[in-house]
Design a protein around this motif. Structure first.
Motif, PDB file in Angstrom:
ATOM      1  N   LYS A   8       0.836  -1.200   0.000  1.00  0.00           N
ATOM      2  CA  LYS A   8       0.000   0.000   0.000  1.00  0.00           C
ATOM      3  C   LYS A   8       0.872   1.252   0.000  1.00  0.00           C
ATOM      4  CE  LYS A   8      -3.774   2.266   2.402  1.00  0.00           C
ATOM      5  NZ  LYS A   8      -4.690   2.230   3.542  1.00  0.00           N
ATOM      6  N   ALA A   9       1.936   1.248   0.791  1.00  0.00           N
ATOM      7  CA  ALA A   9       2.842   2.404   0.848  1.00  0.00           C
ATOM      8  C   ALA A   9       3.502   2.639  -0.504  1.00  0.00           C
ATOM      9  CB  ALA A   9       3.893   2.192   1.931  1.00  0.00           C
ATOM     10  N   LEU A  10       3.913   1.567  -1.171  1.00  0.00           N
ATOM     11  CA  LEU A  10       4.540   1.718  -2.491  1.00  0.00           C
ATOM     12  C   LEU A  10       3.552   2.261  -3.513  1.00  0.00           C
ATOM     13  CD1 LEU A  10       6.745  -1.484  -2.752  1.00  0.00           C
ATOM     14  CD2 LEU A  10       7.474   0.860  -2.270  1.00  0.00           C
ATOM     15  N   ARG A  11       2.334   1.728  -3.495  1.00  0.00           N
ATOM     16  CA  ARG A  11       1.320   2.192  -4.446  1.00  0.00           C
ATOM     17  C   ARG A  11       1.007   3.663  -4.255  1.00  0.00           C
ATOM     18  NH1 ARG A  11      -1.491  -2.377  -2.702  1.00  0.00           N
ATOM     19  NH2 ARG A  11      -3.001  -1.017  -1.657  1.00  0.00           N
ATOM     20  N   SER A  12       1.075   4.128  -3.015  1.00  0.00           N
ATOM     21  CA  SER A  12       0.715   5.523  -2.749  1.00  0.00           C
ATOM     22  C   SER A  12       1.894   6.482  -2.897  1.00  0.00           C
ATOM     23  CB  SER A  12       0.107   5.652  -1.354  1.00  0.00           C
ATOM     24  OG  SER A  12       1.065   5.320  -0.372  1.00  0.00           O
ATOM     25  N   THR A  13       3.087   5.975  -3.169  1.00  0.00           N
ATOM     26  CA  THR A  13       4.255   6.831  -3.386  1.00  0.00           C
ATOM     27  C   THR A  13       4.187   7.377  -4.813  1.00  0.00           C
ATOM     28  OG1 THR A  13       5.578   5.521  -1.854  1.00  0.00           O
ATOM     29  CG2 THR A  13       6.775   6.909  -3.406  1.00  0.00           C
ATOM     30  N   PRO A  14       4.076   8.689  -4.965  1.00  0.00           N
ATOM     31  CA  PRO A  14       3.942   9.276  -6.300  1.00  0.00           C
ATOM     32  C   PRO A  14       5.097   8.862  -7.242  1.00  0.00           C
ATOM     33  CG  PRO A  14       3.573  10.939  -4.620  1.00  0.00           C
ATOM     34  CD  PRO A  14       4.083   9.709  -3.910  1.00  0.00           C
ATOM     35  N   PHE A  16       6.141   5.972  -8.118  1.00  0.00           N
ATOM     36  CA  PHE A  16       6.881   4.737  -7.841  1.00  0.00           C
ATOM     37  C   PHE A  16       6.703   3.700  -8.947  1.00  0.00           C
ATOM     38  CE2 PHE A  16       6.986   0.389  -6.236  1.00  0.00           C
ATOM     39  CZ  PHE A  16       8.310   0.317  -5.838  1.00  0.00           C
ATOM     40  N   LYS A  19       8.523   4.512 -12.089  1.00  0.00           N
ATOM     41  CA  LYS A  19       9.974   4.286 -11.968  1.00  0.00           C
ATOM     42  C   LYS A  19      10.304   2.802 -12.094  1.00  0.00           C
ATOM     43  CE  LYS A  19      10.802   8.415  -9.274  1.00  0.00           C
ATOM     44  NZ  LYS A  19      11.082   8.996  -7.978  1.00  0.00           N
ATOM     45  N   SER A  48      -3.536  -4.297  -5.519  1.00  0.00           N
ATOM     46  CA  SER A  48      -2.543  -3.535  -6.290  1.00  0.00           C
ATOM     47  C   SER A  48      -2.838  -3.527  -7.783  1.00  0.00           C
ATOM     48  CB  SER A  48      -1.140  -4.120  -6.070  1.00  0.00           C
ATOM     49  OG  SER A  48      -0.751  -3.993  -4.735  1.00  0.00           O
ATOM     50  N   SER A  51      -3.902  -0.196  -9.377  1.00  0.00           N
ATOM     51  CA  SER A  51      -2.794   0.760  -9.505  1.00  0.00           C
ATOM     52  C   SER A  51      -1.902   0.417 -10.695  1.00  0.00           C
ATOM     53  CB  SER A  51      -1.936   0.771  -8.230  1.00  0.00           C
ATOM     54  OG  SER A  51      -2.676   1.240  -7.143  1.00  0.00           O
TER      55      SER A  51
END
Length: 111
Positions: A8-14, A16, A19, A48, A51
Motif C-alpha cells: 500500500k505504501a509503495l502504491r501511494s508513493t507518487p 513509484f 519508476k 494492487s 494501480s
C-alpha cells in the motif's frame, strides 16, 4: 515479499510504479530482475492490480521486458514477466482496463 502495508505504501508513493516500469528497460540485469520482482509481488495482490492497470505504459513495459527476456534468453526474467502477465490477466477488470484482449504477447510466446 512485501506486507500488505508495504504494498500500500509503495502504491501511494507518487511515481513509484512509473519508476519501476522504467527500470524494466535498464541495461543492468540486476535492476531488471529487481523491477520485475517488485511487479510480481504487487501483481500478486488484488488490491494492487488497479494501480498497475492505471499506470500509463504498464502493458507496453512488461511486453518489452518479455521480448527482451526472450532475446537475451533470460529464463528468470521470462518467468517473472509471465507471472505478472498471468496475474494481470486473471483479473477481469484489469484485463478490461489494460485492453489485454487486443495487446501483448500470448502466454505461449513467452513460455
Amino acid at each position: 515479499a512485501l506486507t500488505a502495508a508495504g504494498r500500500k505504501a509503495l502504491r501511494s508513493t507518487p511515481g513509484f510504479l512509473a519508476k519501476v516500469l522504467v527500470s524494466l528497460g535498464s541495461d543492468s540485469v540486476g535492476e531488471r530482475h529487481a523491477a520485475v520482482g517488485c511487479l510480481v509481488n504487487l501483481s500478486d495482490d488484488p488490491s494492487s492490480l488497479e494501480s498497475l492497470a492505471a499506470t500509463p505504459g504498464t502493458l507496453n513495459a512488461i511486453t518489452t521486458a518479455a521480448n527482451r527476456a526472450m532475446a537475451d534468453k533470460d529464463a528468470r526474467l521470462r518467468r517473472y514477466v509471465l507471472s505478472v502477465f498471468a496475474n494481470l490477466a486473471a483479473d477481469a477488470p484489469t484485463r478490461k482496463t489494460l485492453s489485454m484482449s487486443r495487446a501483448g504477447p500470448t502466454m505461449d510466446a513467452i513460455a
